[in-house]
Design an enzyme around this catalytic site. Sequence first.
Site, short mmCIF file in Angstrom:
data_model
loop_
_atom_site.label_atom_id
_atom_site.label_comp_id
_atom_site.label_asym_id
_atom_site.label_seq_id
_atom_site.Cartn_x
_atom_site.Cartn_y
_atom_site.Cartn_z
N HIS A 1 0.81 -1.21 0.00
CA HIS A 1 0.00 0.00 0.00
C HIS A 1 0.85 1.27 0.00
O HIS A 1 0.33 2.38 0.07
CB HIS A 1 -0.92 -0.02 1.23
CG HIS A 1 -2.15 0.80 1.09
ND1 HIS A 1 -2.44 1.86 1.92
CD2 HIS A 1 -3.18 0.72 0.21
CE1 HIS A 1 -3.59 2.39 1.56
NE2 HIS A 1 -4.07 1.73 0.52
N LYS B 1 2.98 4.50 -1.08
CA LYS B 1 2.97 5.45 -2.18
C LYS B 1 4.18 6.37 -2.07
O LYS B 1 4.19 7.32 -1.28
CB LYS B 1 1.69 6.30 -2.18
CG LYS B 1 0.47 5.57 -2.72
CD LYS B 1 -0.26 4.82 -1.66
CE LYS B 1 -1.55 4.24 -2.19
NZ LYS B 1 -2.32 3.53 -1.15
N ASP C 1 14.74 11.66 -9.60
CA ASP C 1 16.04 12.29 -9.37
C ASP C 1 16.22 12.60 -7.88
O ASP C 1 16.30 11.68 -7.09
CB ASP C 1 16.21 13.53 -10.25
CG ASP C 1 16.37 13.16 -11.74
OD1 ASP C 1 16.75 12.01 -12.02
OD2 ASP C 1 16.12 14.01 -12.60
#
Length: 530
Positions: free
Chosen positions: A186, A188, A193
């Site tokens: 789950h 995120k 860069d």
Amino acid sequence: MIVQRRRSYSCLRIVPRCGRILPRRQCRLSSTTASPTSFQGASIPSPWAGFKFQLDQIAPRFDINADEIQVLEGPEGFYETLRSKIRNAKTRIYLSTLYIGKTEHELFATIHDALSRSPQLKVSILTDALRGTREDPQPSCASLLASLVVDFPARVEIRMYHTPNLTGLRKRFIPKRINEGWGLQHIKLYGIDDEVILSGANLSSDYFTNRQDRYHVFSSSRITDYFARVHHAVCSISFLLDISDSKDTVSYSLIWPSSNLAPSPLYNPKRYISAATSLLLPLFSPSAFPTPALSNSENNNTSTTTLYPLLSHPPTLNTELPALKTLLSSPFLHSYTFTAGYFNPHHLITSSLLAASSNSKTRGTVLTASPAANGFFKSPGISGLLPPAYSHLSLRFLQRVRLANASIKLREWQRGTVGEKDGWTYHAKGIWTYFLSKSQDGREDRIVGPGATLIGSSNYTSRSYGLDLEVGALVVTDDEVLMRKWKREEEGLREFTREIGERELEGEERRAGWRVRVAMWIVKLVGGSL
């Protein structure tokens, strides 16, 4: 299709339980930090000395400049920022997400074009195996990403995490979509860069248009490098998307490379959990990454801002829960706003929210999705029972608030109706905490804005802490500019809310029927969670 090498491991039945809280350790604090000054250089006595000391015992600490944090407001801004940064990427892109929408051809093309323009660019994408292959053999997240590997086999790696909770007969007989109730990847994290975006948003069209979440951009190479290590650690204990390219078709399978740092979760879930714990523990231990002193040019008389990375890896590691409890137990806490789109907080979080606001001057506000802002609103089958189930859980919470004599208001977010024109869903999660501090002359208590916020993937539920793999960050500051950014973010979410009480939730339109209660009981009985 998942292809694995046959091994002699026996299949063990793992019953998910709440993660064990990572024990506190003595931590060597940074010997030098930026001096605590406020906006325009006016000094404010910090109320958080003891509070930060407690957090230093829970998680790694990174002192950064407040102007290295950008707060995005909505899904369109998130999407445009993400695409812009990918378009200009030179060396690396790493994306950790639950899934990428199977029709996200524009995002796919942006990544493809960046790879074509920058020969040194490498891309690593981590999704969940169950969610990423849900639609197979029809077009899916996995099939979309497979073509990226075909075009850039040496510079693109696709990994898919599989929960160790779904094995044997469970995996064989529990249908797709429902099987995701036994645990998911789950996290995120969107790194490009030397910048990384922390969010609760996945990468699909609704999260780019009409699904409200939260999004923080950190323009810090140290923070980006750190979360890259987290991303690649999880990749090393995940399935690899392998390509079989013939003249006419491209097919793929998920394989378990021998170089992986754990045995397959499908063949030996117990050993997998142990190996994963050993891998992740050093990354989230308090003294693992001592904060270097900020140079004079970096400091530039800005206020002290500190980031604490947090993890939930059931059933063994959880640093988010103790950090959140520490935040809510501060004696300087004036008020807080807690939000979760799926409102079913873990019982220890509920207790902390109640304790913070019971028989004291601390005021609490909870923001959650209205049924009409829940993505499962009026959906067919058992998933259509989820919105009334969350309403029932909201009622239970308000009953506890009343019994505890706590000063907490529950507000529901709604912007149109799901499935109708201009209808939005609500997926934001986190907390903003306001602290009392003294004015420059020390005579007056003052509140400029939230002094801390928690952002990340977690929904703070029993599922988040008992089944799913989650990463977030607690950010603490005395910088007034950043405080005001957080205040605008919170007020922007409040704009579409209204207060709701027990009487309305007990009414005919909102009261949960027997089908909802039975479904909740069955999910809990077989080891799943909302």
